[in-house]
Write an enzyme that holds these catalytic residues in place. Sequence first.
Site, PDB file in Angstrom:
ATOM      1  N   ASP A 195       0.716  -1.387  -0.026  1.00  9.04           N
ATOM      2  CA  ASP A 195       0.054  -0.045   0.200  1.00  9.04           C
ATOM      3  C   ASP A 195       0.894   1.055  -0.103  1.00  9.04           C
ATOM      4  O   ASP A 195       0.328   2.433  -0.200  1.00  9.04           O
ATOM      5  CB  ASP A 195      -0.930   0.000   1.325  1.00  9.04           C
ATOM      6  CG  ASP A 195      -1.931   1.125   1.366  1.00  9.04           C
ATOM      7  OD1 ASP A 195      -2.540   1.308   0.335  1.00  9.04           O
ATOM      8  OD2 ASP A 195      -2.082   1.870   2.449  1.00  9.04           O
ATOM      9  N   SER A 215      -6.763   5.752  -0.378  1.00  3.99           N
ATOM     10  CA  SER A 215      -7.242   4.402  -0.877  1.00  3.99           C
ATOM     11  C   SER A 215      -8.627   4.270  -0.586  1.00  3.99           C
ATOM     12  O   SER A 215      -9.081   4.795   0.417  1.00  3.99           O
ATOM     13  CB  SER A 215      -6.212   3.495  -0.001  1.00  3.99           C
ATOM     14  OG  SER A 215      -5.045   3.566  -0.003  1.00  3.99           O
ATOM     15  N   GLN A 265      -5.305  -1.681  -6.651  1.00  6.90           N
ATOM     16  CA  GLN A 265      -5.751  -0.592  -5.825  1.00  6.90           C
ATOM     17  C   GLN A 265      -6.650   0.411  -6.486  1.00  6.90           C
ATOM     18  O   GLN A 265      -6.010   1.053  -7.609  1.00  6.90           O
ATOM     19  CB  GLN A 265      -4.729  -0.144  -4.788  1.00  6.90           C
ATOM     20  CG  GLN A 265      -5.153   0.779  -4.066  1.00  6.90           C
ATOM     21  CD  GLN A 265      -4.070   1.434  -3.042  1.00  6.90           C
ATOM     22  OE1 GLN A 265      -3.423   2.419  -3.294  1.00  6.90           O
ATOM     23  NE2 GLN A 265      -3.829   0.965  -1.835  1.00  6.90           N
TER      24      GLN A 265
END
Length: 288
Positions: A195, A215, A265
């Site tokens: 991430d 995110s 993502q």
Amino acid sequence: MASVAQAVDIEQVGEDTFRSPIVPSRIERTFGGQTMAQALHAAQRTVEGKLAHSLHCYFVGPGDSSQPATLHVERVRDGRSFATRHVRVFQEERLIFVLIASFHKSGDTGPEHQDPMPVVPAPETITESPYATRIILKEWEDWDVRLVPEKDRDPTAAETTGAGFRNIWFRNTGAALADAPSQALHQAALLYMSDMTLIRSALLPHQGDRIQLASLDHSLWFLRPVRADEWMLYSQSSPSAQSGTGLAQGKIFNQRGELVAVAMQEGLTRTMREDVSGSTANGNWQNV
């Protein structure tokens, strides 16, 4: 700052219920990778004889880095080869994150293939960091992260012609991971790292734009055994950005050229209004 091993050192406080530690941070909002790693680690502690092979996450709301979180694990299914877990993460009864993960027993066999690893310089020859601010470098002192210069891209890779493409070498330098034989801890560490830089690849074609970044969701597939304390190449690209959101994908290879994981993502990439201050430019999770 706390190491990734300390960040995932969750405490069991009830049947399938865990509490996260308070991780010292220079960032007001909880780093998304930390929450993902803690949730995966909680789910793994309710599973025997199987390791995670896929997971899907949603960031429901911002976390406060100065507060602990409570993680509730639901045992959705336990089969002979697969197990499924659902994790909900709360802060003061406020839902901030959900994860669903699948676990697979080792030993199955079948056809095998993988994408080739990009041809890039060895990490020892690179000194460039993907981070532009000192606060970010200090936040993850137990990670060695090196950006492959654009001039050293693999000219034969099809992705180099697309928008938002880059390669990043990384490894964890903490003693706890070096001494840990557990694949579960190395998987949690890899998820944490996945991430750290990914959604930024959606902004590479839009340098100079003022963007609110956060995110929204994150998925990862573990394909082969991982060692987060060894060099891994994170090959990132962004196939699309539109309507205030951007999509990023990443392939993670070990130094032997084995494809060990794939991440996807989606993030908020909204053009900032003039009345929004720069301090909120990175959105809720500050995961860049």
